[in-house]
Scaffold this motif. Structure first.
Motif, PDB file in Angstrom:
ATOM      1  N   GLY A  32       5.582 -45.178  15.125  1.00 43.31           N
ATOM      2  CA  GLY A  32       6.901 -45.005  14.528  1.00 43.31           C
ATOM      3  C   GLY A  32       6.989 -43.671  13.794  1.00 43.31           C
ATOM      4  N   VAL A  33       8.108 -42.956  13.961  1.00 51.40           N
ATOM      5  CA  VAL A  33       8.311 -41.668  13.278  1.00 51.40           C
ATOM      6  C   VAL A  33       9.609 -41.727  12.490  1.00 51.40           C
ATOM      7  CG1 VAL A  33       7.024 -40.423  15.059  1.00 51.40           C
ATOM      8  CG2 VAL A  33       9.501 -40.631  15.262  1.00 51.40           C
ATOM      9  N   GLU A  39       6.489 -36.856  10.549  1.00 52.81           N
ATOM     10  CA  GLU A  39       6.266 -37.828   9.470  1.00 52.81           C
ATOM     11  C   GLU A  39       6.289 -39.256  10.000  1.00 52.81           C
ATOM     12  OE1 GLU A  39       8.463 -39.398   5.373  1.00 52.81           O
ATOM     13  OE2 GLU A  39       9.198 -37.625   6.432  1.00 52.81           O
ATOM     14  N   ILE A  40       5.300 -40.029   9.602  1.00 53.69           N
ATOM     15  CA  ILE A  40       5.306 -41.470   9.857  1.00 53.69           C
ATOM     16  C   ILE A  40       5.856 -42.137   8.600  1.00 53.69           C
ATOM     17  CG2 ILE A  40       3.888 -43.495  10.357  1.00 53.69           C
ATOM     18  CD1 ILE A  40       1.940 -41.694  11.793  1.00 53.69           C
ATOM     19  N   PRO A  41       7.032 -42.733   8.657  1.00 50.90           N
ATOM     20  CA  PRO A  41       7.719 -43.161   7.433  1.00 50.90           C
ATOM     21  C   PRO A  41       7.179 -44.474   6.885  1.00 50.90           C
ATOM     22  CG  PRO A  41       9.018 -43.784   9.319  1.00 50.90           C
ATOM     23  CD  PRO A  41       7.814 -43.052   9.865  1.00 50.90           C
ATOM     24  N   PHE A  42       7.424 -44.646   5.591  1.00 45.24           N
ATOM     25  CA  PHE A  42       7.213 -45.944   4.956  1.00 45.24           C
ATOM     26  C   PHE A  42       8.525 -46.736   5.018  1.00 45.24           C
ATOM     27  CE2 PHE A  42       4.133 -43.186   2.830  1.00 45.24           C
ATOM     28  CZ  PHE A  42       2.975 -43.942   2.961  1.00 45.24           C
ATOM     29  N   PRO A  43       8.446 -48.050   5.059  1.00 46.86           N
ATOM     30  CA  PRO A  43       9.690 -48.836   4.991  1.00 46.86           C
ATOM     31  C   PRO A  43      10.433 -48.543   3.682  1.00 46.86           C
ATOM     32  CG  PRO A  43       7.841 -50.217   5.662  1.00 46.86           C
ATOM     33  CD  PRO A  43       7.263 -48.897   5.233  1.00 46.86           C
ATOM     34  N   HIS A  44      11.753 -48.381   3.761  1.00 49.84           N
ATOM     35  CA  HIS A  44      12.520 -48.091   2.558  1.00 49.84           C
ATOM     36  C   HIS A  44      13.807 -48.922   2.554  1.00 49.84           C
ATOM     37  CE1 HIS A  44      14.268 -45.315   5.559  1.00 49.84           C
ATOM     38  NE2 HIS A  44      15.400 -45.513   4.908  1.00 49.84           N
ATOM     39  N   ARG A  45      14.396 -49.051   1.376  1.00 52.61           N
ATOM     40  CA  ARG A  45      15.639 -49.798   1.196  1.00 52.61           C
ATOM     41  C   ARG A  45      16.627 -48.938   0.398  1.00 52.61           C
ATOM     42  NH1 ARG A  45      13.535 -52.179   4.520  1.00 52.61           N
ATOM     43  NH2 ARG A  45      12.970 -54.411   4.665  1.00 52.61           N
TER      44      ARG A  45
END
Length: 490
Positions: free
Chosen positions: A198-199, A275-281
């Motif tokens: 995932g990117v 960038e491999i992202p972190f889950p965000h809200r």
């Protein structure tokens, strides 16, 4: 002394009477302990002889016949069981046992065992099925009930599977008959492994394709044919989801190869700034004005403390951008500098990047050697190369950005006709033999230009004996076009 001798004789006589006294009858034959011991020893010898003969056949005859390991094990097991059964039947007959007299007894006993030992009977029949049909063989890499490992031995009752952790697991044969089995080694050991990645949103998909393809091609355990593929799986909650598909021919090494690919993907992503992202809200504040007023009351920022001396800042017109080296360009930008690909869309370039890969050669390095087999086609993205014949000690040409080489060996089926060496740091776009057809089908202009260049090299083709009398009756360009059509169906 005579008394001791007499007592010893009496003991031996009593022991002899004990061993030779009949205890029971089978048919018309009486059996004693000594006859049973002799029968047991002979049965053991039959078993050992059958085992020795089957091992000799497996390690000697079948090896010389170049039978694969799994078939050798199956054939040796069947021969061992057959020889043991035949030997025991002969032994019983020689011992005077009438087999017909015990048939009824064996039938009744078999019914009793059938009800009491159903699982054992099922495993026995399943073991015979595995040995005869050979859906799995010794040495196969299989998966059954989430158990992944290599088959080490198949016996009548069970099969021994060695997991990737080196642990031997004894699996009842019935599980291989009743359950779905994944046999990674069946017929063709080639298999495809999937690496999900995932990117971050906003990342260029073509750049991701280049990075993943490059990581797969750098891994020595990944096959070049079929070439690695990159799939855009979909849009996730926090990422764009891609999947790398790579083919290997060592399924038992799939987990170490996946680990090596993950290391290479991480390196390629870091190198390209992906960038491999972190889950965000997302957080929505209802009373934003009240919160802003609260912060304003806490104090103001002293702007004077944040000023920067004018002497430390260069005027905008004096700030010249640092030229970017071609080594740091994306493969898409490098391909767009080539005439054949400058009008390609991003989607077409993404497909092209899957067919080939970028390779950097330092100055004075040999790219391909004269008389070596030709396996790749090269397009110069930056830099230059020289072409010369070592056999004739003759300089042939200097090729620059946008030109290509290596086509003659691939299209004519001949060894390399010359040696190619870089004159400076050079970036090449490399297309392997199996993917050249796809490139030429999608880019007809490149196919036409290759035919034109080959037609200009008539003397080289004659020296190699590739222009026959039938070919010389046509113009070289027509003959070479027909050759490309025949090879690639273009």
């Amino acid at each position: 002394m005579d008394w001791i001798f007499t007592q010893t004789q009496q003991v031996f006589a009593a022991l002899s009477r004990l061993l030779t006294t009949p205890f029971f009858d089978i048919g018309n034959k009486q059996y004693s302990i000594s006859s049973l011991i002799a029968l047991g020893v002979l049965a053991l010898l039959v078993f050992l002889a059958a085992r020795s003969i089957s091992e000799w056949i497996k390690r000697g005859l079948l090896v010389r016949l170049k039978v694969d390991r799994g078939s050798r094990e199956a054939i040796a097991s069947v021969i061992s069981y057959l020889l043991t059964a035949i030997g025991l039947l002969i032994l019983l007959q020689q011992a005077g046992i009438n087999l017909s007299s015990i048939a009824v007894f064996a039938g009744v006993l078999g019914i009793g065992f059938g009800f009491g030992l159903q699982n054992l009977a099922s495993n026995f029949i399943s073991g015979l099925t595995l040995l005869v049909e050979q859906p799995i063989k010794v040495g196969d890499f299989i998966e059954v009930d989430n158990l992944l490992g290599t088959v080490e031995n198949i016996s009548i009752r069970s099969t021994i599977v060695r997991t990737i952790d080196g642990v031997c697991v004894i699996v009842p044969n019935i599980r291989f008959v009743e359950n779905n089995i994944v046999n990674w080694s069946y017929r063709d050991p080639k298999c495809c492994i999937h690496i999900p990645v995932g990117v971050a949103y906003g990342t260029d998909p073509i750049l991701v394709t280049e990075a993943l393809s490059s990581a797969a091609r750098m891994e020595p355990n990944v096959l070049s044919n079929p070439s690695p593929k990159v799939w855009f799986k979909g849009f996730g909650d926090s990422s764009l989801n891609f999947e790398l598909l790579a083919w290997i021919d060592q399924p038992h090494e799939s987990e170490p190869i996946k680990s090596a690919l993950n290391f290479r993907i991480d390196h390629e992503f870091r190198h390209r700034g992906i960038e491999i992202p972190f889950p965000h809200r997302d957080l929505h504040i209802r009373n934003a004005e009240a919160l802003a007023a609260l912060f304003n009351k806490s104090g103001a920022t002293d702007i004077n403390n944040a000023k920067v001396h004018e002497s430390e800042v260069k005027p905008l017109e004096q700030q010249k951008p640092t030229p970017k080296s071609p080594n740091n360009w994306t493969l898409r930008d490098l391909l767009r500098r080539v005439t054949y690909f400058e009008q390609c869309s991003d989607l077409e370039l993404r497909q092209l990047i899957e067919y080939g890969y970028r390779q950097l050669f330092p100055a004075k390095q040999v790219v391909c050697q004269e008389n070596d087999p030709g396996e790749s086609f090269y397009i110069i993205l930056s830099g230059s190369v020289e072409v010369f014949s070592q056999r004739l000690e003759k300089y042939i040409a200097t090729l620059h950005e946008g030109e290509f080489f290596g086509e003659m060996s691939l299209l004519m089926g001949a060894p390399r006709s010359a040696t190619v060496r870089t004159l400076s740091d050079t970036i090449l776009f490399v297309v392997d033999r199996n993917d050249l057809q796809k490139v030429l089908v999608d880019h007809q202009e490149l196919a036409d230009h290759i035919a034109q260049k080959l037609s200009e090299r008539q003397q080289v083709l004659r020296d190699l004996g590739l222009l026959t009398e039938a070919a010389l009756e046509q113009t070289p360009l027509v003959w070479i076009r027909n050759r490309i059509q025949t090879l690639f169906g273009i």
